[in-house]
Design a protein around this motif. Structure first.
Motif, PDB file in Angstrom:
ATOM      1  N   ILE C 449    -133.908  66.165 -17.619  1.00 24.54           N
ATOM      2  CA  ILE C 449    -132.966  66.538 -18.694  1.00 24.54           C
ATOM      3  C   ILE C 449    -133.540  66.167 -20.065  1.00 24.54           C
ATOM      4  CG2 ILE C 449    -130.665  66.074 -19.652  1.00 24.54           C
ATOM      5  CD1 ILE C 449    -129.834  65.506 -16.673  1.00 24.54           C
ATOM      6  N   GLY C 450    -134.243  65.075 -20.129  1.00 28.43           N
ATOM      7  CA  GLY C 450    -134.884  64.680 -21.387  1.00 28.43           C
ATOM      8  C   GLY C 450    -133.913  64.061 -22.382  1.00 28.43           C
ATOM      9  N   GLU C 451    -134.284  64.080 -23.669  1.00 31.30           N
ATOM     10  CA  GLU C 451    -133.466  63.412 -24.689  1.00 31.30           C
ATOM     11  C   GLU C 451    -132.086  64.039 -24.775  1.00 31.30           C
ATOM     12  OE1 GLU C 451    -135.106  62.559 -28.741  1.00 31.30           O
ATOM     13  OE2 GLU C 451    -133.168  63.378 -29.389  1.00 31.30           O
ATOM     14  N   LEU C 452    -131.073  63.218 -24.597  1.00 31.17           N
ATOM     15  CA  LEU C 452    -129.701  63.718 -24.699  1.00 31.17           C
ATOM     16  C   LEU C 452    -128.793  62.552 -25.070  1.00 31.17           C
ATOM     17  CD1 LEU C 452    -127.998  66.115 -22.133  1.00 31.17           C
ATOM     18  CD2 LEU C 452    -126.904  64.979 -24.043  1.00 31.17           C
ATOM     19  N   LYS C 453    -128.200  62.645 -26.233  1.00 35.89           N
ATOM     20  CA  LYS C 453    -127.401  61.522 -26.711  1.00 35.89           C
ATOM     21  C   LYS C 453    -125.915  61.797 -26.523  1.00 35.89           C
ATOM     22  CE  LYS C 453    -131.071  59.959 -29.597  1.00 35.89           C
ATOM     23  NZ  LYS C 453    -131.474  58.962 -30.550  1.00 35.89           N
ATOM     24  N   ILE C 454    -125.308  60.981 -25.664  1.00 36.51           N
ATOM     25  CA  ILE C 454    -123.870  61.110 -25.409  1.00 36.51           C
ATOM     26  C   ILE C 454    -123.149  59.938 -26.072  1.00 36.51           C
ATOM     27  CG2 ILE C 454    -122.080  61.145 -23.638  1.00 36.51           C
ATOM     28  CD1 ILE C 454    -123.874  62.585 -21.796  1.00 36.51           C
ATOM     29  N   LYS C 455    -122.046  60.250 -26.746  1.00 36.07           N
ATOM     30  CA  LYS C 455    -121.297  59.209 -27.457  1.00 36.07           C
ATOM     31  C   LYS C 455    -119.812  59.361 -27.159  1.00 36.07           C
ATOM     32  CE  LYS C 455    -124.987  59.464 -30.812  1.00 36.07           C
ATOM     33  NZ  LYS C 455    -125.595  58.864 -31.974  1.00 36.07           N
ATOM     34  N   VAL C 456    -119.207  58.273 -26.699  1.00 33.33           N
ATOM     35  CA  VAL C 456    -117.815  58.331 -26.233  1.00 33.33           C
ATOM     36  C   VAL C 456    -116.916  57.419 -27.064  1.00 33.33           C
ATOM     37  CG1 VAL C 456    -116.317  58.196 -24.215  1.00 33.33           C
ATOM     38  CG2 VAL C 456    -118.776  58.552 -23.892  1.00 33.33           C
ATOM     39  N   SER C 457    -116.000  58.016 -27.830  1.00 33.30           N
ATOM     40  CA  SER C 457    -115.034  57.231 -28.618  1.00 33.30           C
ATOM     41  C   SER C 457    -113.651  57.319 -27.991  1.00 33.30           C
ATOM     42  CB  SER C 457    -114.922  57.769 -30.052  1.00 33.30           C
ATOM     43  OG  SER C 457    -116.137  57.697 -30.737  1.00 33.30           O
ATOM     44  N   GLY C 458    -112.915  56.218 -28.070  1.00 22.58           N
ATOM     45  CA  GLY C 458    -111.575  56.181 -27.499  1.00 22.58           C
ATOM     46  C   GLY C 458    -110.482  56.604 -28.464  1.00 22.58           C
ATOM     47  N   CYS C 459    -110.851  56.880 -29.710  1.00 23.14           N
ATOM     48  CA  CYS C 459    -109.864  57.424 -30.647  1.00 23.14           C
ATOM     49  C   CYS C 459    -110.584  58.056 -31.837  1.00 23.14           C
ATOM     50  CB  CYS C 459    -108.863  56.368 -31.120  1.00 23.14           C
ATOM     51  SG  CYS C 459    -109.496  55.287 -32.414  1.00 23.14           S
ATOM     52  N   ILE C 460    -109.798  58.647 -32.696  1.00 26.50           N
ATOM     53  CA  ILE C 460    -110.309  59.426 -33.816  1.00 26.50           C
ATOM     54  C   ILE C 460    -111.116  58.572 -34.818  1.00 26.50           C
ATOM     55  CG2 ILE C 460    -108.212  59.122 -35.194  1.00 26.50           C
ATOM     56  CD1 ILE C 460    -110.008  62.434 -34.871  1.00 26.50           C
ATOM     57  N   ASN C 461    -110.956  57.252 -34.757  1.00 25.90           N
ATOM     58  CA  ASN C 461    -111.714  56.422 -35.696  1.00 25.90           C
ATOM     59  C   ASN C 461    -113.227  56.478 -35.457  1.00 25.90           C
ATOM     60  OD1 ASN C 461    -109.556  55.411 -37.293  1.00 25.90           O
ATOM     61  ND2 ASN C 461    -108.936  54.203 -35.526  1.00 25.90           N
ATOM     62  N   ALA C 462    -113.623  56.966 -34.286  1.00 24.91           N
ATOM     63  CA  ALA C 462    -115.021  57.347 -34.049  1.00 24.91           C
ATOM     64  C   ALA C 462    -116.012  56.188 -34.087  1.00 24.91           C
ATOM     65  CB  ALA C 462    -115.447  58.437 -35.036  1.00 24.91           C
ATOM     66  N   CYS C 463    -115.604  55.025 -33.573  1.00 24.76           N
ATOM     67  CA  CYS C 463    -116.518  53.884 -33.560  1.00 24.76           C
ATOM     68  C   CYS C 463    -117.788  54.193 -32.775  1.00 24.76           C
ATOM     69  CB  CYS C 463    -115.829  52.654 -32.980  1.00 24.76           C
ATOM     70  SG  CYS C 463    -114.564  52.032 -34.081  1.00 24.76           S
ATOM     71  N   ALA C 464    -117.724  55.112 -31.801  1.00 22.15           N
ATOM     72  CA  ALA C 464    -118.921  55.453 -31.025  1.00 22.15           C
ATOM     73  C   ALA C 464    -119.625  56.686 -31.594  1.00 22.15           C
ATOM     74  CB  ALA C 464    -118.558  55.675 -29.561  1.00 22.15           C
ATOM     75  N   HIS C 465    -119.179  57.137 -32.771  1.00 17.18           N
ATOM     76  CA  HIS C 465    -119.868  58.247 -33.472  1.00 17.18           C
ATOM     77  C   HIS C 465    -119.884  59.531 -32.649  1.00 17.18           C
ATOM     78  CE1 HIS C 465    -122.485  54.846 -35.459  1.00 17.18           C
ATOM     79  NE2 HIS C 465    -121.194  54.700 -35.682  1.00 17.18           N
ATOM     80  N   HIS C 466    -118.774  59.841 -31.981  1.00 16.72           N
ATOM     81  CA  HIS C 466    -118.792  61.008 -31.078  1.00 16.72           C
ATOM     82  C   HIS C 466    -119.124  62.318 -31.788  1.00 16.72           C
ATOM     83  CE1 HIS C 466    -114.594  60.760 -32.543  1.00 16.72           C
ATOM     84  NE2 HIS C 466    -114.639  62.069 -32.505  1.00 16.72           N
ATOM     85  N   HIS C 467    -118.788  62.430 -33.081  1.00 16.97           N
ATOM     86  CA  HIS C 467    -119.094  63.684 -33.805  1.00 16.97           C
ATOM     87  C   HIS C 467    -120.583  63.972 -33.874  1.00 16.97           C
ATOM     88  CE1 HIS C 467    -115.320  62.279 -35.877  1.00 16.97           C
ATOM     89  NE2 HIS C 467    -114.985  63.506 -35.568  1.00 16.97           N
ATOM     90  N   VAL C 468    -121.404  62.922 -33.788  1.00 11.47           N
ATOM     91  CA  VAL C 468    -122.836  63.127 -33.946  1.00 11.47           C
ATOM     92  C   VAL C 468    -123.593  62.893 -32.641  1.00 11.47           C
ATOM     93  CG1 VAL C 468    -122.895  62.777 -36.419  1.00 11.47           C
ATOM     94  CG2 VAL C 468    -123.105  60.798 -34.916  1.00 11.47           C
ATOM     95  N   GLY C 469    -122.869  62.921 -31.526  1.00 12.19           N
ATOM     96  CA  GLY C 469    -123.548  62.940 -30.227  1.00 12.19           C
ATOM     97  C   GLY C 469    -124.017  64.365 -29.954  1.00 12.19           C
ATOM     98  N   HIS C 470    -125.157  64.494 -29.299  1.00  6.20           N
ATOM     99  CA  HIS C 470    -125.527  65.833 -28.825  1.00  6.20           C
ATOM    100  C   HIS C 470    -124.370  66.346 -27.975  1.00  6.20           C
ATOM    101  CE1 HIS C 470    -130.059  64.555 -29.130  1.00  6.20           C
ATOM    102  NE2 HIS C 470    -129.468  64.665 -30.294  1.00  6.20           N
ATOM    103  N   ILE C 471    -123.865  65.437 -27.138  1.00  2.89           N
ATOM    104  CA  ILE C 471    -122.583  65.661 -26.471  1.00  2.89           C
ATOM    105  C   ILE C 471    -121.657  64.533 -26.910  1.00  2.89           C
ATOM    106  CG2 ILE C 471    -121.375  65.689 -24.252  1.00  2.89           C
ATOM    107  CD1 ILE C 471    -123.840  66.884 -22.967  1.00  2.89           C
ATOM    108  N   GLY C 472    -120.538  64.891 -27.500  1.00  2.00           N
ATOM    109  CA  GLY C 472    -119.573  63.889 -27.954  1.00  2.00           C
ATOM    110  C   GLY C 472    -118.304  63.987 -27.129  1.00  2.00           C
ATOM    111  N   ILE C 473    -117.703  62.832 -26.879  1.00  6.20           N
ATOM    112  CA  ILE C 473    -116.443  62.825 -26.128  1.00  6.20           C
ATOM    113  C   ILE C 473    -115.440  61.991 -26.915  1.00  6.20           C
ATOM    114  CG2 ILE C 473    -115.325  62.059 -23.999  1.00  6.20           C
ATOM    115  CD1 ILE C 473    -118.039  62.595 -22.591  1.00  6.20           C
ATOM    116  N   LEU C 474    -114.255  62.566 -27.096  1.00  6.68           N
ATOM    117  CA  LEU C 474    -113.206  61.883 -27.846  1.00  6.68           C
ATOM    118  C   LEU C 474    -111.978  61.711 -26.965  1.00  6.68           C
ATOM    119  CD1 LEU C 474    -111.654  60.870 -30.363  1.00  6.68           C
ATOM    120  CD2 LEU C 474    -111.183  63.254 -30.914  1.00  6.68           C
TER     121      LEU C 474
END
Lengths: 106, 136, 550
Positions: C449-474
């Motif tokens: 699969i290679g480089e793939l950045k997944i970021k998972v935030s538990g709310c809209i405050n986006a502490c895990a930066h989900h908007h800028v994950g290659h795959i983001g989860i909110l």
């Protein structure tokens, strides 16, 4: 020095909805941060001992008598389901508050 | 900070400036006021800190009073941006504010008064004009 | 590394005294909770779901083995034996008692650490590239400037009650590992035609409810004017930033609403006034003294070497995999920087036990000149490793469960604490990250699969930066039940982009399948060695929507 009760002691009030839920009042102990539930005449560690009411505001006003120097903080009303004499919080958040993080470190 | 005052009453002649005014241009009229009151509608609303800063920079020499939701634990900040007094109707704890004013002997920024910043002290021979560290 | 002088120590001691007295006044009831809350927040003390949380700054992500040992000690003595590295180069403890916190701060001060301004509407910990000072193509080490900002912003009397929190990030490299385009102020070290050092200044980037990519406000700010220009930006924001609505109070909204041109004019005007006074920028000698702390260390390796790097690399495929993913080029020949992944299988992203902390501290002494870095991706870095030491280091890391070869891969997931700890969260993040990592557990599949950045935030405050994950989860709340939105196409580096929502949300089980379907589709669509993000940028959202929603 007397301490004024803050105008808005709640993080978030549960919105009034058509269906009536049993409510309990939770808080954290000021010194330790530990989760406690209001019993009607004090605070307990177990939800089992919590006082239930359909009237959240009355729970909060009763609880004010047991918050000397605001030694309990972060008051929040939670919806409770009563099933075979067990008290079960309705939301995932409150289930986690009750039983701790769902993931355990190692 | 030696002359920092805690006022129980407010001179009616004091000029009030609302905190919605950015004070980018300050008139001579304002500069010649004997005392000016800046308002903190909530202590979390920090606009008056910058207003005070601008007034002192413009050369205002009169009494500068912090009013509204002022708190003892912020006394140091009021003084360091250029306030010379606090007005509070509440039971203001003078001992706390006095502690707050005197607790820190050194600062990373020069204050509105002429006290020396840490950078002056690290380099005692530095000319005042280039003594930096935040113009406070 | 920066070493405190007597002034720095004195300030820290006074701050602890002050906080101690504030806690005492709260416990006695002299201070109300309403009065105390902002005071405790200003020192990184939150009240979470189950307990207090204490957030400690690791300024610009650089720390020492002794500081790591102190973290271990605090985890053991005052907490539950572990700590959590965050996305902003801080460490958090989830279970301290309020009554212990002043003592914890005293312990931290012994090793020049603090929790100052790790929360509140003030200037927060300035973050930096984790490879600062050693990255091969770096223009200059950003950490000295970050330290200058740390000192200037510490108890800045004017900027403690800003409209909202304020975050600054700095990098010295054109390849952005510090997400500077998503900070209130982003600084990139650049050189002008005369080869003088300065900063490209970006303003108004951010995530949260309204994700926005920062805009350049100044193409070249001479190095010596760093603080005066920052002060001008902050003053304009303090006076003009919105205070009527918490969700519109960040500087990004001010810049959007007034327009960058108008805002720039306001800032430049104020800057001129500050320059006229000439009291804000550091005098040259003071600046030099701070920067001197960050000169390259002496690399005179005596070492623990017992292997030849190339031979070992050729012989051991597991080691080779770790090197391929976790090693980074270094300025100095025969040296490397290496990522220590805090994302082992079944682990909690960013969590580390006291025993592991002690282990890392010893290994850092042995083979990284005692220096460690924390990254915004919740991993650690050893910045100064002699290459022939890498095999031994890898074996020792394996013994403490920290030799996971997944940096930048699908299981190197950023996750916020989520509903398991955080009172603000809508849904859990950690179990989702764990499930995804489990699903893609096979190292060969991960590598494929290679480089793939997944970021998972538990709310809209986006502490895990989900908007800028290659795959983001909110995580979202659907009437008390957890649900998850999926986002594709975000990127936090110099090719900054904000992910787009695929469509309706998924439940906790479906979201894992949705991620797998997305990845499987990518594998069928990709050309040559395209990364996930490249394929997405080429083909767009439509095929992914098709496979997800039919």
């Amino acid at each position: 020095m007397t301490i004024a009760i803050p105008k808005r002691p709640l993080r978030r009030r549960v919105k009034k909805e058509k269906k009536n839920y049993n409510l309990a009042l939770t808080a954290n102990h000021l010194f330790s941060g530990k989760v406690v539930y209001f019993t009607g005449s004090g605070w307990a560690n177990l939800l089992h001992d919590a006082a239930l009411s359909l009237d959240g505001d009355s729970l909060i006003s009763q609880a004010q008598n047991y918050i000397k120097n605001e030694s309990f903080v972060g008051l929040e009303l939670i919806k409770i389901d009563k099933l075979y004499n067990q008290l079960i919080p309705l939301t995932t958040k409150e289930k986690i508050r009750l039983s701790g993080p769902s993931i355990i470190y190692n | 900070m030696d002359n920092f005052l805690i006022l129980k009453t407010l001179d009616k002649a004091a000029r009030r400036i609302e905190n919605t005014e950015a004070l980018e241009n300050i008139s001579g009229d304002i500069l010649s006021s004997k005392s000016i009151v800046l308002n903190f509608p909530s202590f979390m609303d920090g606009r008056a800190y910058s207003q005070a800063r601008r007034l002192r920079r413009a050369g205002y020499k009169g009494t500068l009073i912090a009013a509204g939701d002022v708190r003892a634990d912020q006394a140091r900040q009021y003084a360091r941006v250029g306030f010379s007094a606090i007005f509070s109707k509440n039971n203001f704890d003078g001992a706390i504010s006095q502690n707050d004013l005197t607790r820190f002997t050194d600062h990373y920024q020069s204050s509105a008064s002429d006290e020396q910043s840490i950078y002056h002290k690290r380099f005692p021979n530095t000319a005042a004009k280039e003594s930096g560290g935040g113009a406070f | 590394m920066y070493q405190y002088d007597a002034f720095d120590h004195e300030i820290l001691q006074k701050r602890i005294e002050e906080f101690k007295s504030q806690v005492k006044r709260r416990l006695s009831g002299e201070l109300s909770e309403e009065e105390f809350k902002p005071l405790r927040l200003m020192n990184g003390v939150y009240l979470q779901l189950h307990a207090y949380m204490l957030r400690i700054a690791i300024p610009y992500g650089t720390f020492s083995s002794d500081q790591m040992r102190k973290f271990a000690h605090i985890a053991r003595k005052y907490d539950r034996g572990y700590g959590h590295f965050t996305t902003r180069q801080n460490i958090q403890y989830n279970w301290p008692r309020l009554t212990d916190i002043p003592t914890i701060l005293e312990e931290l001060a012994e090793v020049e650490l603090h929790a100052i301004q790790t929360s509140g509407n003030c200037i927060r910990n300035t973050t930096a590239d984790q490879l600062a000072g050693v990255a091969k193509h770096e223009i200059a080490d950003p950490r000295g400037y970050a330290e200058i900002i740390r000192q200037w912003s510490t108890f800045h009397p004017e900027f403690t009650y800003l409209p909202r929190k304020f975050k600054i990030a700095i990098t010295g490299d054109t390849h952005d590992r510090a997400a500077i385009r998503f900070h209130d102020i982003g600084l990139e070290i650049v050189k002008n035609k005369s080869q003088e050092i300065g900063f490209k200044v970006l303003v108004g980037g951010g995530l949260g409810r309204t994700p926005i990519i920062g805009t350049v406000i100044k193409e070249f700010l001479p190095e010596k004017h760093l603080l005066s220009y920052l002060e001008a930006i902050l003053r304009a924001y303090n006076l003009d930033g919105r205070r009527d609505n918490k969700y519109k109070a960040r500087i990004k909204i001010l810049v959007q609403e007034t327009g960058i041109e108008t805002y720039r004019t306001t800032v430049e005007q104020e800057w001129k006034e500050i320059l006229k006074e000439g009291r804000t920028d550091l005098p040259l000698n003071a600046q030099i003294r701070i920067l001197e702390h960050f000169t390259l260390p002496k690399y005179s390796h005596k070492g623990v070497t017992s292997y030849n790097f190339s031979d070992f690399y050729a012989a051991d495929s597991d080691f080779a995999r770790w090197i391929n993913h976790n090693m980074h080029d270094h300025k100095i020949e025969n040296y490397a920087a290496v990522t220590i992944s805090l994302k082992p299988l079944k682990g909690i992203p960013g969590d580390i036990s006291a025993e592991q902390m002690d282990g890392i501290a010893s290994l850092a002494d042995l083979c990284s000149l005692g220096e460690i870095r924390a990254t915004h991706e919740q991993n650690l870095v050893f910045p100064h490793v002699f290459k022939d030491d890498l095999p031994a280091l890898w074996r020792d890391l394996e013994k403490i469960g920290l030799a996971t070869a997944n940096h930048g891969l699908i299981s190197d997931i950023i996750a916020c604490p989520g509903l398991d700890y955080c009172a603000l969260a809508n849904a859990r993040s950690i179990p989702i990250a764990q499930e995804i990592a489990q699903r893609f557990d096979d190292p060969e599949r991960m590598e494929e699969i290679g480089e793939l950045k997944i970021k998972v935030s538990g709310c809209i405050n986006a502490c895990a930066h989900h908007h800028v994950g290659h795959i983001g989860i909110l995580g979202v709340d659907k009437k008390g039940v957890e649900a998850y939105q999926l986002m594709l196409g975000g990127s936090a580096d110099e090719k900054a982009s904000i992910g787009k929502i695929t469509g309706a949300s998924f439940d906790a089980e479906e979201i894992i399948d949705a991620v797998e379907a997305t990845v499987d589709l990518y594998l069928t669509l990709r050309q040559d060695n395209e990364r996930f993000i490249d394929t997405y940028n080429r083909v767009g959202m439509a095929p992914f929507k098709e496979v997800l929603y039919g």
